[in-house]
Design an enzyme around this catalytic site. Sequence first.
Site, short mmCIF file in Angstrom:
data_model
loop_
_atom_site.label_atom_id
_atom_site.label_comp_id
_atom_site.label_asym_id
_atom_site.label_seq_id
_atom_site.Cartn_x
_atom_site.Cartn_y
_atom_site.Cartn_z
N LYS A 20 -7.61 -2.03 6.04
CA LYS A 20 -7.76 -2.66 4.71
C LYS A 20 -6.78 -3.81 4.55
CE LYS A 20 -7.55 1.10 1.95
NZ LYS A 20 -7.97 2.32 2.61
N ARG B 148 -13.38 12.06 4.13
CA ARG B 148 -12.08 12.73 4.35
C ARG B 148 -11.60 13.44 3.09
NH1 ARG B 148 -8.27 8.23 5.69
NH2 ARG B 148 -6.69 9.84 5.71
N HIS C 205 0.84 -1.19 0.00
CA HIS C 205 0.00 0.00 0.00
C HIS C 205 0.88 1.24 0.00
CE1 HIS C 205 -4.28 1.02 0.42
NE2 HIS C 205 -3.84 2.18 0.88
N ASP D 176 -14.24 2.01 6.21
CA ASP D 176 -13.17 2.79 5.58
C ASP D 176 -13.70 3.45 4.31
OD1 ASP D 176 -10.45 3.74 5.15
OD2 ASP D 176 -10.48 2.41 3.43
N SER E 277 -7.05 3.67 8.36
CA SER E 277 -7.59 3.39 7.02
C SER E 277 -6.74 2.32 6.32
CB SER E 277 -7.58 4.70 6.22
OG SER E 277 -7.75 4.47 4.86
N1 URA Z 1 -4.37 5.31 1.61
C1 URA Z 1 -5.44 4.85 2.30
O1 URA Z 1 -5.96 3.77 2.00
N2 URA Z 1 -5.89 5.58 3.32
C2 URA Z 1 -5.35 6.74 3.68
O2 URA Z 1 -5.81 7.35 4.62
C3 URA Z 1 -4.23 7.22 2.96
C4 URA Z 1 -3.77 6.49 1.90
#
Ligand code: URA
Length: 408
Positions: free
Chosen positions: A187, A168, A82, A161, A183
């Site tokens: 995930k 957000r 990520h 999320d 967040s």
């Molecule tokens: N990527 C995400 O999934 N969440 C965030 O808050 C920032 C980047």
Amino acid sequence: MNIVDIIVKKKEKKELTRSELEFAFNGYLDGVVKDYQMSSLLMAICLNGMSDLETFNLVDIFIKSGDVLDLKNIPGIKVDKHSTGGIGDKITLIIGPIVSSCGVVVPKMSGRGLGITGGTIDKLESIKGFRVSLTEEEFLNQIKDIGFAVTSQTKNLCPLDKVIYALRDVTGTTDSIPLIASSIMSKKIAGGADKIFIDIKCGNGAMMKDMASALKLKDIMERIGKYYHKETICEISDMNIPLGSNIGNALEVIEAMEVLKGKTGALRDLSVKISKEMVAIAKNISLSDAEKEVLEVLDSKRAYQKFLEFVKYQGGDINSLKVSQYTDEIKASRNGIVKTINALNIGRLSCFLGAGRVSKEDMIDYSVGIVLNKLVGEKVEIGDTLFTLYKKDDNKIDINIDDYYEIK
Ligand code: URA
């Protein structure tokens, strides 16, 4: 319990209990807490932060809002990756095919654009027919069959999320360490991978503007990973200049394909670096052995073929990618060398062109964006094209070159 009292408590910098967090966040998912109340709470969290206990509780609430995938029946070590988000960051589209071509399963749960930073899901939606919301069964079948799949948060996977992320994005509450950590880590944990690699972007075009904040985010995410028994490696990479040449959804998919077909430069270098780390932790081999495998699948174009297989598997028609016909070439008005390109301003410009959202209901224009024709370190002469705008219509856009390029 009352949502207004919870907002006021956070405004007064007090620690929220687990049940207060559940009341507010689960209440938002259920529609009991309204957009304006959650926006206010998110802003209070952004300004006043969260304790470790609050952050760990929030991660857990996010995870428990949906299912956690069980990948035990999929052979091998599964590694997810990520990015905290940057300008021109299309690395997932490159490393997914590379790492899965090396025999490592990459189950990837991604998000949309956030603030001025792009998101993998929006990029993939620029491919006509591409399905970003996979069912659990589809996701599992795909990673079993081809080793790589990307899905967005769905009704079953991290739904909390999904709704908080969208809010957000349009309320100026993206750059909060506890919100980013919950967040991303929720995930990643719900996605079921054994090991997690996080690319923390740091610089003016990233949510973490300075090294001290990037290190704080690294520390909390690594501790969350450990708590859930997932080996989590966070590396910090520069986001003061955009990554690669293309910014904007379809344009970024095109550049990812170019790298998989052999284009060299900073984007390929970072993709190789992240891929080899992922392969090394998955196979428990040295970085140099992992690099050999990565370069082999890149050079033989096996990774490119994997990308095409992945797109087709998720229903996409790669020939449908479209960039806008309305372009403006921005020309240099002085000779020199490109010293820097301002990632923040390029990201803002890309959003202004229509590649990102300003309100939740906004539709993205997948065909717009920016191509950087001159990169940092390159020589420039008067009249050379520095960058090209892909616009939604023929209207002229006033550009002050010095906001984007420093030429000395
Ligand atoms: N990527 C995400 O999934 N969440 C965030 O808050 C920032 C980047």
